[in-house]
Design an enzyme around this catalytic site. Structure first.
Site, PDB file in Angstrom:
ATOM      1  N   CYS A 124       0.828  -1.205   0.000  1.00  0.00           N
ATOM      2  CA  CYS A 124       0.000   0.000   0.000  1.00  0.00           C
ATOM      3  C   CYS A 124       0.861   1.254   0.000  1.00  0.00           C
ATOM      4  CB  CYS A 124      -0.932  -0.014   1.208  1.00  0.00           C
ATOM      5  SG  CYS A 124      -2.038   1.395   1.254  1.00  0.00           S
ATOM      6  N   CYS A 167      -0.438   4.123   1.939  1.00  0.00           N
ATOM      7  CA  CYS A 167      -0.312   4.026   3.398  1.00  0.00           C
ATOM      8  C   CYS A 167       1.117   4.358   3.814  1.00  0.00           C
ATOM      9  CB  CYS A 167      -0.612   2.610   3.895  1.00  0.00           C
ATOM     10  SG  CYS A 167      -2.131   1.907   3.308  1.00  0.00           S
ATOM     11  N   ASP A 168       2.075   3.719   3.175  1.00  0.00           N
ATOM     12  CA  ASP A 168       3.443   3.728   3.686  1.00  0.00           C
ATOM     13  C   ASP A 168       4.418   4.565   2.860  1.00  0.00           C
ATOM     14  OD1 ASP A 168       2.435   1.949   5.486  1.00  0.00           O
ATOM     15  OD2 ASP A 168       3.177   0.168   4.456  1.00  0.00           O
TER      16      ASP A 168
END
Ligand SMILES: Cc1cc2nc3c(=O)[nH]c(=O)nc-3n(C[C@H](O)[C@H](O)[C@H](O)COP(=O)(O)OP(=O)(O)OC[C@H]3O[C@@H](n4cnc5c(N)ncnc54)[C@H](O)[C@@H]3O)c2cc1C
Ligand SMILES: *[C@@H]1O[C@H](CO)[C@@H](O)[C@H](O)[C@H]1NC(C)=O
Ligand SMILES: *[C@@H]1O[C@H](CO)[C@@H](O)[C@H](O)[C@H]1NC(C)=O
Ligand SMILES: *[C@@H]1O[C@H](CO)[C@@H](O)[C@H](O)[C@H]1NC(C)=O
Length: 686
Positions: free
Chosen positions: A447, A450-451
């Site tokens: 992701c 996300c990261d």
């Protein structure tokens, strides 16, 4: 001359009473939900971070837990309400804080946070432990550990107490000089472990212990539990907040409809109104004592949670999955008065991994990210009376017989229901390499949104050749110094043209065709190494865990077999999705890839009363809008199915029946009081 029997009145009164209680509990919950002070401190700057840790090291001795999160991170949102609940549970025993890694980059980079959520645990300013991921059990275990550590060491011997102790037991030691020395040895005058040991040592030596007090007393009038809340602190009450239920929700926009829309239940409604007025009056009286509602960054409201029917009656519609498909089905079913139950972890769908804007959902050309879209959908479903359970469905017993409900197994319980909408979506595929497991959370991710931010100004690799890979690469290219796409073919035939073009033209993106990743390479950072690292150790990081850090990927050309090593600090796997259909294996018909089969144009599956919507039944379109579309279709299909099979709200039918009986009984009693014997009257008129 039909006289009504009242054979069922005993049990039905019990059930009615339960209905009353349920409604009253709800009212209390609504009225009780007058915000509380921030249970979770938001650390906006490095200064606040340091100050908080130092304060609890020097003054209170309370343990501190810090949650590193970001808005675009689904698992972070999922654990947030649990974190808050834990904070409530451990109020005055452990301090809960959070760091938005995008907002407070200084702290997150100084602490070298590599994935979200990450939790850190401090006691006396020293880091005891750290882990990544939404592991609630580990979180609970550590909160409990910090709390009991605190409790054991919550001891203080005042200088005066020590002085009078010496005066009594060893007068020659009651000198200023000696007192200074002993106090210093015990770690200063603030109390804590040193004082606890001092008390023990004195007891051993003299047979009696000195008088001790609590180092930190949460009930004491000015027991400030946050260094920076000084001004607000004065308004805070030491009384706990009203015990509200976990399903507390906001009062304003939430009608009481779902439980009270029984037209014939005037009596119930009148009683409810009365109780509500009483409660409101009470609240007004207590008004001045209301806890100070502080802005703790963002609001994590809780939704109306599902509670099993006390009589075990079947639900009419249960929706499995809380993504765009499930929530659209919930909006439609709720508006049809079916009071759907949505089962599934919240904020966990695919769209929740999308931190960039959702630009292709008609009507939402306002800047809105994936998680926010899903959150709005959930609010909308809740507003019309949908209820939620955040468990996973682990298995099902589907019924082939109309009228005999399907049973869905949750972790600790089960739900029976006449219709089911399966909207469990799909999950990211992984490469399946052993080293992939090892570096998850230390450089390997599925992701980017996300990261990705964690690899700012660093080099990363993306694996895959479809739309997801294109999107991830483009997203990463906005912040990373270089993005390499590794694709096993030599065209992006599965990606949409516009995205592929943008990728090919991007100056920071390079594509390696005919190439696969065969291994992830990195090194293990031991606690000692981390300790030596000046960045790591602002608070004397005493971590006990090894950290696996990715440093490179090993690549192989599919045509020549040639191998090479590409140094990167992040690797993003974007190679497609697997439908989440394992709980339905053997019960619903699915294709080779595991997608549910729905002979269109409908959402019907191979079992009566079971419908499917969204990505779980669609390997082709896989969009939020198409998922929402089939979600709406599934709700309409379920509604029609219930109608066709004459299945009504069993609870409502039962309550109406009971109410009728009770009213008849009251009527008879009243007539009896007036001296009229209804049976006699009947017989006379006969
Ligand atoms: C990074 C990314 C970006 C995207 N961007 C866009 C975009 O810009 N526009 C667009 O239209 N689409 C986009 N998509 C696609 C879109 O997210 C999906 O098509 C859509 O989310 C599918 O919705 P769904 O409800 O079917 O499934 P999901 O969103 O996957 O939701 C399924 C839900 O079911 C739950 N669940 C799974 N198994 C169980 C179980 N056993 N018990 C209970 N619950 C369960 C899951 O927790 C999850 O909440 C994107 C997808 C990704 C991965
Ligand atoms: C109001 O205060 C009284 C006494 O302090 C308490 O018993 C009651 O529960 C409070 N009511 C509410 C609604 O907070
Ligand atoms: C669900 O059950 C599994 C074991 O079957 C357990 O590990 C997990 O903690 C449970 N989850 C909840 C939310 O109870
Ligand atoms: C990729 O491999 C195929 C054969 O497997 C070959 O025909 C093609 O030219 C290669 N493409 C590149 C860009 O190397």
């Amino acid at each position: 001359m039909a006289t009504t029997t009242s054979s069922a009145s005993y049990s039905s009164k019990g059930a009615l009473a339960r209905a009353f209680v349920a409604v009253l509990t709800l009212t209390t919950a609504i009225l009780g939900a007058t915000g509380a002070r921030p249970l979770v401190r938001n650390l906006r700057t490095q200064k606040e971070f340091t100050r908080l840790l130092n304060y609890h090291r020097d003054v209170t001795g309370l343990g501190v837990i810090i949650d590193y999160y970001s808005d675009g991170c689904g698992p972070c949102r999922q654990i947030a309400p649990h974190y808050k609940n834990l904070a409530k549970q451990y109020r005055d025993k452990v301090v809960f804080a959070k760091v938005d890694v995008n907002g407070n980059r200084e702290t997150s980079s100084q602490q070298r946070i590599r994935s979200m959520p990450t939790f850190q645990f401090y006691q006396n300013g020293k880091k005891q432990h750290q882990f990544s991921g939404g592991d609630l059990q580990q979180l609970q275990a550590w909160a409990s550990r910090l709390a009991s550590d605190f409790k054991a060491n919550n001891v203080k011997i005042t200088r005066e107490a020590l002085e009078s102790f010496y005066k009594e037991h060893a007068p020659d030691k009651a000198t200023e000089e000696n007192l200074d020395k002993v106090m210093k040895k015990a770690g200063g005058e603030e109390g804590g472990k040193g004082h606890r040991n001092l008390a023990k040592a004195l007891k051993k030596k003299y047979g009696v212990a000195p008088e001790t007090t609590l180092r930190y007393d949460p009930d004491a009038p000015q027991s400030a539990d946050d260094p920076k809340q000084g001004a607000k602190q004065q308004q805070q009450q030491t009384t706990p907040p009203p015990a509200s239920s976990t399903s507390s929700r906001r009062a304003k926009d939430e009608p009481l409809k779902p439980n009270l829309h029984l037209a014939s239940m005037d009596a119930l409604e009148a009683e409810l109104e009365k109780r509500k007025a009483e409660l409101e009056a009470q609240m007004e009286e207590n008004g001045s004592e209301d806890e100070d509602e502080e802005d703790d960054g963002e609001d994590t409201p809780t939704f109306n949670m599902y509670t099993p029917d006390p009589d075990g009656l079947a639900e009419r519609v249960v929706i499995i999955g809380a993504g765009p498909a499930g929530l659209s089905a919930a909006v439609y079913a709720a508006r049809a008065g079916l009071r759907p139950v949505v089962v599934g972890p919240p904020n966990d769908g695919q769209l929740c991994g999308k931190g960039v804007l959702v630009e292709n959902y008609p009507g939402l050309a306002i800047d809105i990210t994936g998680p926010a879209v899903v959150y709005e959908m959930q609010k909308q479903a809740a507003r019309y009376g949908a209820v939620f359970s955040d468990e996973m469905v682990s298995g099902v017993e589907l019924s082939a017989t109309t009228g005999q409900p399907h049973v869905l197994r949750l972790n600790s319980s089960s739900i029976s229901t006449h219709t089911v909408v399966v909207a469990t979506g799909a999950a990211s595929k992984w490469l399946g390499l052993e080293s992939e497991e090892k570096f998850k959370g230390g450089g390997v991710s599925a992701c980017a949104t996300c990261d990705g931010y964690l690899y700012r100004d660093q080099e990363v690799v993306v694996v895959g050749g479809g739309d997801t890979a294109m999107e991830e690469a483009l997203h990463l290219a906005t912040m990373c110094s270089k993005v390499t796409i590794v694709h096993r073919r030599d065209t992006f035939s599965k990606a949409s043209l516009i995205l592929a073009q943008r990728v090919m033209e991007h100056p920071k993106i390079e594509v390696l065709w005919n190439t696969t990743i065969v291994d992830f390479i990195g090194h293990t950072e031991t606690p000692e190494e981390a300790d030596k690292d000046p960045h790591m150790n602002a608070q004397g990081a005493d971590t006990t865990e090894d950290i696996e850090l990715l440093t490179a990927v090993k690549l192989r050309k599919t045509d020549s077999g040639e191998e090479m090593t590409l140094p990167v600090s992040g690797a993003f796997v974007a190679i497609g999705h697997t439908p989440n259909t394992w709980p339905f294996r053997g019960q619903l018909t699915m294709n080779d890839q595991g997608y549910l089969e729905v002979p269109g144009p409908s959402t019907r599956t191979s079992v009566q009363g079971v419908f499917a919507a969204g990505d779980v039944a669609d390997a082709v379109y896989r969009q939020a809008i198409t998922s929402a579309g089939t979600g709406a279709m599934a709700a309409l299909d379920a509604e029609r199915w219930l109608l066709e099979h004459g299945i009504k709200d069993e609870r409502q039918a039962l309550e109406e029946e009971m109410l009728r009986e009770i009213m008849e009984e009251t009527q008879r009693e009243r007539e009896a009081k007036l001296g009229v014997d209804p049976t006699e009257a009947c017989e006379e008129s006969a």
